[in-house]
Design an enzyme around this catalytic site. Structure first.
Site, mmCIF file in Angstrom:
data_model
loop_
_atom_site.group_PDB
_atom_site.id
_atom_site.type_symbol
_atom_site.label_atom_id
_atom_site.label_comp_id
_atom_site.label_asym_id
_atom_site.label_seq_id
_atom_site.Cartn_x
_atom_site.Cartn_y
_atom_site.Cartn_z
ATOM 1 C CG HIS A 1 -2.024 -1.029 1.110
ATOM 2 N ND1 HIS A 1 -3.053 -1.117 2.020
ATOM 3 C CD2 HIS A 1 -2.259 -2.004 0.199
ATOM 4 C CE1 HIS A 1 -3.872 -2.098 1.679
ATOM 5 N NE2 HIS A 1 -3.412 -2.659 0.582
ATOM 6 C CD GLU B 1 -1.413 3.924 3.947
ATOM 7 O OE1 GLU B 1 -2.517 4.054 4.496
ATOM 8 O OE2 GLU B 1 -1.247 3.259 2.895
ATOM 9 C CB THR C 1 -25.623 7.935 -31.698
ATOM 10 O OG1 THR C 1 -26.686 7.033 -32.075
ATOM 11 C CG2 THR C 1 -26.081 8.772 -30.512
ATOM 12 C CB ALA D 1 -30.799 5.404 -41.448
ATOM 13 C CB SER E 1 -21.437 5.161 -35.523
ATOM 14 O OG SER E 1 -20.737 3.991 -35.149
ATOM 15 C CG LEU F 1 -16.196 -2.941 -26.018
ATOM 16 C CD1 LEU F 1 -17.331 -3.533 -25.202
ATOM 17 C CD2 LEU F 1 -16.464 -1.455 -26.284
ATOM 18 C CB SER G 1 -32.118 -10.720 -23.137
ATOM 19 O OG SER G 1 -31.961 -9.539 -22.396
#
Length: 365
Positions: A56, A58, A167, A170, A174, A210, A230
């Site tokens: 840590h 400290e 965003t 159509a 993007s 990602l 889902s």
């Protein structure tokens, strides 16, 4: 009532906060903490927590100070720990180092240990002062603090839009609405996140990795990838399946054949409760917090962002607005059917605006 802090305390705590920032991308699930040891107005030791399982802040600062810690003042951004984890208690190390005074920015938000470190120091006749630059210290660890207090991660959603609030075209195209500087800024947000959170439709359309990609010698612990799926539509050939690290599929599907196929491809399939035909988002975030994930960053489409807005689960919306117009047939930021009157609006509070290259970054909380 007089302040317990001395005139010079703030400058040394600022240094401790800057040290804590060095662990911005590497400490999960632990908090980012910095520490400075000062003797007779001179810094004799300093350190920060670099990664989970290692010393840590400290301990690193005390090791650098050596015997000069005797009678010194220690500045630390979070209450020293008092329990045995992967490392011994820092409060005991400070007592052993014979420090005279400990100045703490904020108390540990973990209700099971909060106050114990300070109490142990006081019982050893160490002077303790707490609350110096507390707000700045909390801003370093919004996810750790929220997880300790309410059992949820800090949730941040990133959106990129045109001047007319679109965003994507159509067709779904993007890349790229915003400029290179804004995209670099997004990677810094990814790098500080414990996990990336998106919907399966975004993965099927864009096939993103990602990952956090930062230039230079900056060390980064890659975030987990969490996908809302889902009905288990995920492709086993998705780009993220080929990457190291955790890929979690949150689903309500009990199709064991699909479970096994996707698990063989490298995904961890987790069944969560159903809510109105979809996964229970709040339960999902509670589960992520139980895994020790502090900050979750959402990069998703209008449907998932609409559901998150409706559920009130997002702590911070970061919107990059590009100086372009994409037209009325392009896709919007949120899918929120049923809003018909002005009273149905969702109101956000604008906290910050700044330019990032040629784009405007808006932060709402």
């Amino acid at each position: 009532m007089s302040s317990p802090f001395l005139k010079e305390d703030a400058q040394f705590m600022v240094r401790a906060l800057r040290l804590a920032e060095k662990g911005l991308y590497t400490t999960d699930p632990n908090p980012r903490v910095g520490c400075v040891v000062v003797k007779e107005g001179v810094i004799v030791g300093e350190g920060w927590h670099q990664r989970a399982g290692e010393a840590h802040a400290e301990i690193n600062a005390l090791n650098q100070a050596g015997k000069r810690s005797i009678g010194a003042t220690v500045y630390v951004t979070l209450e020293p720990c008092s329990h045995h984890g992967k490392t011994p208690p820092c409060a005991d190390a400070l007592i052993k180092g014979k420090v005279a005074r400990v100045v703490i920015a904020m108390q540990d938000p973990n209700p099971q240990v909060s106050g114990n470190g300070m109490r142990r120091l006081k019982e050893a006749d160490v002077e303790v002062c707490c609350g110096l630059l507390e707000q700045e210290a909390e801003m370093l660890n919004p996810g750790f603090c929220k997880r300790m207090r309410v059992g949820l991660p800090y949730i941040r959603s990133k959106l990129a839009m045109s001047l007319d609030g679109r965003t994507a075209m159509a067709s779904g195209e993007s890349k790229w609405i915003t400029g290179a500087d804004a995209r670099k800024d997004v990677h810094r947000l990814r790098a500080r996140s414990s996990a990336m959170f998106t919907g399966v439709q975004t993965v099927l359309v864009d096939d993103p990795s990602l990952t956090a990609r930062l230039e230079g010698e900056i060390e980064v612990s890659q975030p987990w990838r969490v996908i809302v799926d889902s009905r288990l539509q995920m492709s086993p050939q998705a780009a993220m399946a080929q990457l190291e690290g955790d890929n979690i599929l949150l689903t309500i599907s009990k199709d064991l054949k699909r479970h096994k196929l996707l698990e063989a491809a490298g995904f961890r399939v987790v069944v969560v409760s159903e809510k109105e035909g979809h996964i229970d988002l709040e339960e999902s975030f509670e589960m992520l917090a139980s895994y020790g994930l502090n900050e979750v960053m959402v990069e998703a489409g209008a449907v998932l962002n609409g559901a998150l807005l409706k559920a009130g689960l997002v702590d911070e919306w970061i919107v990059y607005m590009a100086p372009c117009v994409m037209g009325s047939s392009a896709r919007g930021l949120f899918d929120l059917p049923g809003l018909e009157a002005m009273g149905d609006r969702f109101k956000l509070k604008l906290k910050e605006t700044r330019m990032v290259g040629g784009d405007l970054r808006l932060t709402f909380r």
